[in-house]
Design a protein around this motif. Structure first.
Motif, short mmCIF file in Angstrom:
data_model
loop_
_atom_site.label_atom_id
_atom_site.label_comp_id
_atom_site.label_asym_id
_atom_site.label_seq_id
_atom_site.Cartn_x
_atom_site.Cartn_y
_atom_site.Cartn_z
N LEU A 41 0.80 -1.23 0.00
CA LEU A 41 0.00 0.00 0.00
C LEU A 41 0.83 1.27 0.00
CD1 LEU A 41 -2.91 -1.06 2.39
CD2 LEU A 41 -2.81 -1.13 -0.11
N LEU A 42 2.11 1.21 0.37
CA LEU A 42 2.94 2.42 0.33
C LEU A 42 3.04 3.02 -1.08
CD1 LEU A 42 5.94 1.91 2.79
CD2 LEU A 42 4.25 3.74 2.82
N PRO A 43 3.37 2.23 -2.11
CA PRO A 43 3.42 2.85 -3.44
C PRO A 43 2.06 3.26 -3.97
CG PRO A 43 3.85 0.49 -3.57
CD PRO A 43 3.85 0.84 -2.13
N LEU A 44 0.99 2.57 -3.55
CA LEU A 44 -0.36 3.02 -3.91
C LEU A 44 -0.62 4.41 -3.35
CD1 LEU A 44 -3.20 2.42 -5.10
CD2 LEU A 44 -3.81 1.49 -2.85
N PHE A 45 -0.23 4.61 -2.10
CA PHE A 45 -0.36 5.93 -1.46
C PHE A 45 0.38 6.99 -2.27
CE2 PHE A 45 1.43 9.13 1.39
CZ PHE A 45 0.28 9.63 2.00
N ALA A 46 1.63 6.69 -2.66
CA ALA A 46 2.42 7.67 -3.40
C ALA A 46 1.81 7.96 -4.77
CB ALA A 46 3.86 7.16 -3.56
N SER A 47 1.32 6.92 -5.46
CA SER A 47 0.78 7.13 -6.81
C SER A 47 -0.49 7.97 -6.80
CB SER A 47 0.51 5.77 -7.48
OG SER A 47 -0.54 5.08 -6.82
N LEU A 48 -1.32 7.83 -5.75
CA LEU A 48 -2.54 8.63 -5.66
C LEU A 48 -2.27 10.02 -5.12
CD1 LEU A 48 -4.97 5.87 -4.36
CD2 LEU A 48 -4.84 6.83 -6.66
N MET A 49 -1.35 10.12 -4.17
CA MET A 49 -0.98 11.44 -3.65
C MET A 49 -0.37 12.29 -4.77
SD MET A 49 1.46 12.37 -0.40
CE MET A 49 2.94 11.76 -1.23
N SER A 50 0.28 11.64 -5.72
CA SER A 50 0.89 12.36 -6.84
C SER A 50 -0.16 13.07 -7.68
CB SER A 50 1.68 11.38 -7.72
OG SER A 50 2.31 12.04 -8.78
N SER A 114 9.52 10.04 -10.93
CA SER A 114 9.19 11.13 -10.01
C SER A 114 10.43 11.96 -9.73
CB SER A 114 8.62 10.58 -8.71
OG SER A 114 7.38 9.93 -8.91
N LEU A 115 11.56 11.27 -9.55
CA LEU A 115 12.83 11.99 -9.33
C LEU A 115 13.20 12.82 -10.55
CD1 LEU A 115 15.35 12.43 -7.52
CD2 LEU A 115 16.34 10.40 -8.60
N ASN A 127 6.37 16.60 -18.77
CA ASN A 127 5.22 15.81 -19.21
C ASN A 127 5.62 14.42 -19.66
OD1 ASN A 127 3.02 17.59 -18.77
ND2 ASN A 127 3.63 18.82 -20.52
N ALA A 128 6.80 14.28 -20.25
CA ALA A 128 7.27 12.94 -20.60
C ALA A 128 7.47 12.09 -19.35
CB ALA A 128 8.58 13.04 -21.40
N MET A 129 8.02 12.69 -18.31
CA MET A 129 8.22 11.96 -17.06
C MET A 129 6.89 11.63 -16.39
SD MET A 129 11.37 11.29 -16.82
CE MET A 129 11.25 11.14 -18.62
N ARG A 130 5.89 12.50 -16.54
CA ARG A 130 4.57 12.23 -15.97
C ARG A 130 3.91 11.04 -16.67
NH1 ARG A 130 2.68 13.12 -11.36
NH2 ARG A 130 0.61 13.77 -12.03
N VAL A 131 4.05 10.98 -17.99
CA VAL A 131 3.51 9.83 -18.72
C VAL A 131 4.20 8.54 -18.28
CG1 VAL A 131 3.34 8.76 -21.01
CG2 VAL A 131 2.78 11.18 -20.72
N ALA A 132 5.52 8.60 -18.14
CA ALA A 132 6.26 7.41 -17.69
C ALA A 132 5.87 7.02 -16.27
CB ALA A 132 7.77 7.67 -17.77
N ALA A 133 5.64 8.02 -15.41
CA ALA A 133 5.20 7.73 -14.04
C ALA A 133 3.83 7.08 -14.04
CB ALA A 133 5.17 9.02 -13.21
N GLY A 134 2.95 7.51 -14.94
CA GLY A 134 1.63 6.88 -15.05
C GLY A 134 1.73 5.42 -15.46
N LEU A 135 2.66 5.11 -16.36
CA LEU A 135 2.87 3.71 -16.75
C LEU A 135 3.42 2.90 -15.58
CD1 LEU A 135 4.41 4.21 -20.32
CD2 LEU A 135 2.12 3.35 -19.74
N LEU A 198 8.67 14.36 -3.15
CA LEU A 198 7.99 13.74 -2.02
C LEU A 198 7.72 12.26 -2.26
CD1 LEU A 198 6.85 14.71 0.74
CD2 LEU A 198 4.66 15.06 -0.41
N ASN A 199 7.53 11.89 -3.54
CA ASN A 199 7.24 10.48 -3.86
C ASN A 199 8.46 9.58 -3.69
OD1 ASN A 199 4.59 11.09 -4.70
ND2 ASN A 199 5.31 11.65 -6.74
N VAL A 200 9.65 10.16 -3.80
CA VAL A 200 10.87 9.34 -3.87
C VAL A 200 11.15 8.57 -2.58
CG1 VAL A 200 13.35 9.36 -4.31
CG2 VAL A 200 11.82 10.80 -5.68
#
Length: 513
Positions: A41-50, A114-115, A127-135, A198-200
């Motif tokens: 659940l920790l990475p789930l928290f980070a992905s939604l907080m993002s 995220s970094l 925006n390229a990094m945001r797309v990659a983070a979404g994947l 903050l996600n890192v």
């Protein structure tokens, strides 16, 4: 009507059935500890907080990078689009080749991007990094559902989904507060970068925890499957089906994100056509070999999966839009600050934190009833919000009415999400859990994007001819109408569950008698 017999679900009907496992797997899965849930659940928290924290960072990004309005739209939408597109293929891949493996890869990708986003020199790189983070987020989220389905049974599974709902509520609520605090405290060009940074540390801790604590037996099982050969292994992913579904989802979401014109309508229609083609292809493939398609469409003949997924999908079609219009209403309509807007949303998070895990413990006994109660609470919360807008021009005006409405909304979220999630997966075979979770999550992401666009469009359509109070009133009533549909779906799910219980009791009586 009797219970539908499925080729992949031949066990006798039983709530929260324990699937047959090898002796080694059973010993590996006895009493999964709280450490497993922490790792999941920790990475789930980070992905939604993002998602929620970046919303308050958009003005700072605009100032710091010289971003255009289109750039800012893609900061949010690029992440959401990649997230929605990747969920089903990633869920299927985890089912085939090891959920732990894909969870680790997805978490690492999310952390690295995220970094990189935090140090982006231009809007294009960001925006390229945001797309990659979404994947990356899409790779890890279906594995959470699949592993909960594999490792937990009975009340423990309900509690796990309850905690998952708690994490969702906390991440959505705390994101704007943390993001706003960092932006206010740091220099102009640094604050928004700290939001991504903050996600890192969160995902770094999650990676270590997952590597140490998540069971490894599924990766060993997947290694046996890979011995059949790389090409044959890739065919099991159903690449044509994955491509049709992914492009179809992109075409449906693009008009919501970018092309709000006739071109967008044409792109959306093409997306619907591709989804129908995907459906035909999966059906045809499944008739030849039930294990071949990315998603075995027999899944949708499971009433528990279809009905309960419908409830949560309808809920997500309406409710996410409320956070956007409430933030606009408080800041632009009432002239209050962003921090106040964040504080007004806290009652919702508090209700989720207090109740979601408790709801999870009771799903096995009264899940369908809680689903109905939650849907009704969602409807009532929108009526309270509409009333708050009406009272704004009277002596009874108070921002407290908005906080009350969102508190009732938090009650609905605490009741609906863990109940619907647990009940929808109760009859799904463990071997299909990742793909099933990916389908439901993808549908939620698509309807969230569409619902968010519709609700905000309604708000801004009403605004020129009226005021913020009228716009808030109309938007709340539109969502209330959507929630009435959720109530009807919840009643249908409860009736179907009651009918299956009667059928099961009758079969047991016949066997005993």
């Amino acid at each position: 009507m009797g219970r539908i017999s499925l080729p992949f679900a031949t066990e006798p009907p039983h709530r929260y059935r324990v699937h047959q496992m090898s002796q080694e797997q059973q010993s590996s899965e006895e009493a999964p500890s709280a450490r497993v849930l922490i790792a999941l659940l920790l990475p789930l928290f980070a992905s939604l907080m993002s998602i929620s924290s970046v919303m308050v960072a958009l003005p700072a990004i605009e100032e710091g990078l010289g971003a255009t309005s289109s750039d800012l739209q893609w900061v949010l939408s690029g992440y959401a689009l990649a997230f929605g597109v990747g969920l089903v293929p990633a869920g299927r891949a985890g089912d085939l080749w090891g959920r732990r493996r894909f969870f680790l890869i997805g978490t690492a990708v999310f952390a690295a991007t995220s970094l990189a986003a935090a140090f982006s020199p231009t809007p294009l790189v960001l925006n390229a990094m945001r797309v990659a983070a979404g994947l990356g987020a899409a790779m890890l989220v279906p594995q959470i559902i699949g592993m909960i389905q594999r490792l937990f049974t009975g009340q423990a599974r309900g509690r796990a989904y309850g905690l998952m709902s708690t994490v969702i509520g906390v991440a959505v609520a705390i994101g704007p507060l943390l993001g706003g605090g960092l932006i206010d405290a740091a220099p102009a060009d640094t604050g928004w970068r700290l939001v991504f940074l903050l996600n890192v540390p969160v995902t770094a801790v999650a990676l270590i925890a997952a590597f140490l604590w998540l069971p490894k037996f599924q990766d060993r099982d997947a290694a046996k499957a890979e011995s059949a050969g790389t090409f044959r292994s890739l065919l099991r992913l159903d690449p044509l089906g994955a491509g049709l579904l992914s492009v179809g989802i992109v075409c449906i979401m693009l008009p919501v994100i970018q092309f709000t014109n006739l071109l967008g309508a044409a792109i959306g229609a093409a997306g619907l056509a591709l989804l129908f083609l995907w459906f035909w292809w999966e059906k045809r493939l499944g008739e030849r070999d039930p294990d071949a398609p990315m998603v075995n469409l027999k899944l949708f003949t499971l009433p528990s999966y279809t009905w309960n997924s419908a409830v949560i999908i309808i809920y997500f079609a309406g409710m996410p839009g409320i956070w956007a219009v409430v933030a606009i209403y408080i800041q632009q309509g009432l002239g209050l600050g962003a921090l106040t807007a964040g504080l007004v949303m806290l009652p919702s998070a508090a209700m989720v934190i207090l109740l979601a895990s408790q709801v999870g413990r009771r799903v096995e006994r009264v899940g369908p009833q809680m689903l109905i109660l939650g849907s009704v609470a969602a409807f009532v919360s929108m009526l309270v919000l509409a009333g708050a807008a009406l009272l704004q021009s009277t002596e009874w005006a108070s921002i407290g009415w908005v906080a009350l409405a969102l508190g009732v909304n938090g009650l609905s979220q605490a009741l609906i999400i863990p109940s619907a999630q647990t009940l929808s997966m109760q009859d799904v075979p463990e071997s299909m859990a990742g793909a099933a979770g990916g389908v439901a999550q993808s549908a939620q992401r698509v309807v969230t994007a569409i619902g968010l666009a519709v609700v905000t469009a309604v708000y801004f359509m009403v605004l020129p001819g009226g005021d913020h109070q009228t716009a808030m009133l109309v938007a709340a009533l539109v969502i209330a109408g959507i929630m009435l549909t959720a109530v009807a779906a919840a009643v249908g799910a409860a009736r179907r569950a009651a009918a299956e219980r009667r059928i099961g009791s009758g079969a047991a009586f016949t066997a005993d008698g």
